[in-house]
Scaffold this active site. Structure first.
Site, PDB file in Angstrom:
ATOM      1  N   SER A   7       6.036  -1.724  -2.067  1.00 46.72           N
ATOM      2  CA  SER A   7       6.070  -2.566  -3.277  1.00 46.72           C
ATOM      3  C   SER A   7       5.100  -2.049  -4.342  1.00 46.72           C
ATOM      4  CB  SER A   7       5.824  -4.037  -2.952  1.00 46.72           C
ATOM      5  OG  SER A   7       4.813  -4.251  -2.014  1.00 46.72           O
TER       6      SER A   7
ATOM      7  N   GLY B 203       0.843  -1.192   0.000  1.00 47.18           N
ATOM      8  CA  GLY B 203       0.000   0.000   0.000  1.00 47.18           C
ATOM      9  C   GLY B 203       0.874   1.236   0.000  1.00 47.18           C
ATOM     10  N   LEU B 204       0.245   2.375  -0.112  1.00 46.83           N
ATOM     11  CA  LEU B 204       0.975   3.638  -0.114  1.00 46.83           C
ATOM     12  C   LEU B 204       1.811   3.804   1.156  1.00 46.83           C
ATOM     13  CD1 LEU B 204      -1.800   6.102  -1.334  1.00 46.83           C
ATOM     14  CD2 LEU B 204       0.299   5.505  -2.574  1.00 46.83           C
TER      15      LEU B 204
ATOM     16  N   ALA C  36       2.653   5.266   4.545  1.00 47.34           N
ATOM     17  CA  ALA C  36       1.783   5.791   5.613  1.00 47.34           C
ATOM     18  C   ALA C  36       0.371   5.224   5.573  1.00 47.34           C
ATOM     19  CB  ALA C  36       1.757   7.318   5.608  1.00 47.34           C
TER      20      ALA C  36
END
Length: 183
Positions: free
Chosen positions: A88, A14-15, A17
């Protein structure tokens, strides 16, 4: 602590943060409470140990994540529940990671989903602020893409819900698959 007969890898993507490492840490702690060996690997750990020589180019990110894939596979084949929390950002690299791990142990891709606005709001290291100011290059979500998973094994929307809910969903998913005991 006991090792599982067969470990597994949960790959949280995921992004930056989005809460990947927080979910991984809390899930691993709960797994340890029931006596199962669990390890958490994340970007901060990897870049300060096995990937000190790589940057953030597409090729560097690939080399970095393939190293991590081999470490997770080694741990899991020795009966450890592995929670790997890595941005990733590229689908093809995540697919390569999956192929490496799945040769020996189960692999579950978990997409920890938050909006870019929420990730920027959280920004615990101030990296989005620096990237938006042009001080940091190749930052995922700003000037480098994040390719959302097309068919992850599980999606955890980690925005507007307590993190414990996301952890509970993850552990319930793993228990339903029979790789962990019921919680």
């Amino acid at each position: 602590m006991r090792c599982l007969e067969r470990g597994f890898v949960v790959w949280l993507t995921g992004l930056p943060a989005s809460g990947k490492s927080t979910i991984a840490q809390l899930a691993a702690a709960r797994v340890r409470e029931v006596g199962v060996r669990a390890e958490v690997l994340d970007g901060d750990w990897a870049r300060s140990t096995i990937s000190t020589d790589v940057g953030f180019s597409r090729d560097d990110r690939r080399r970095h994540l393939l190293r991590v894939a081999w470490v997770t596979r080694l741990l899991a084949r020795n009966g450890v529940a592995v929670f790997a929390a890595f941005v990733s950002p590229y689908r093809d690299v995540r697919a390569e990671v999956r192929r490496i791990v799945e040769e020996e142990v189960p692999f579950f891709e978990v997409y920890v989903k938050v909006s870019l606005g929420e990730a920027v709001r959280r920004d615990p290291k101030g990296l989005y602020r620096r990237a938006l100011a042009g001080e940091v290059k190749n930052f995922t979500g700003v000037d480098d893409p994040y390719e959302e998973p097309e068919s992850p094994d599980l999606v955890l929307v980690n925005e507007g819900v307590p993190v414990e809910v996301s952890v509970g969903r993850l552990l319930g998913f793993l228990a339903d698959l029979g790789v962990l005991p019921k919680f």
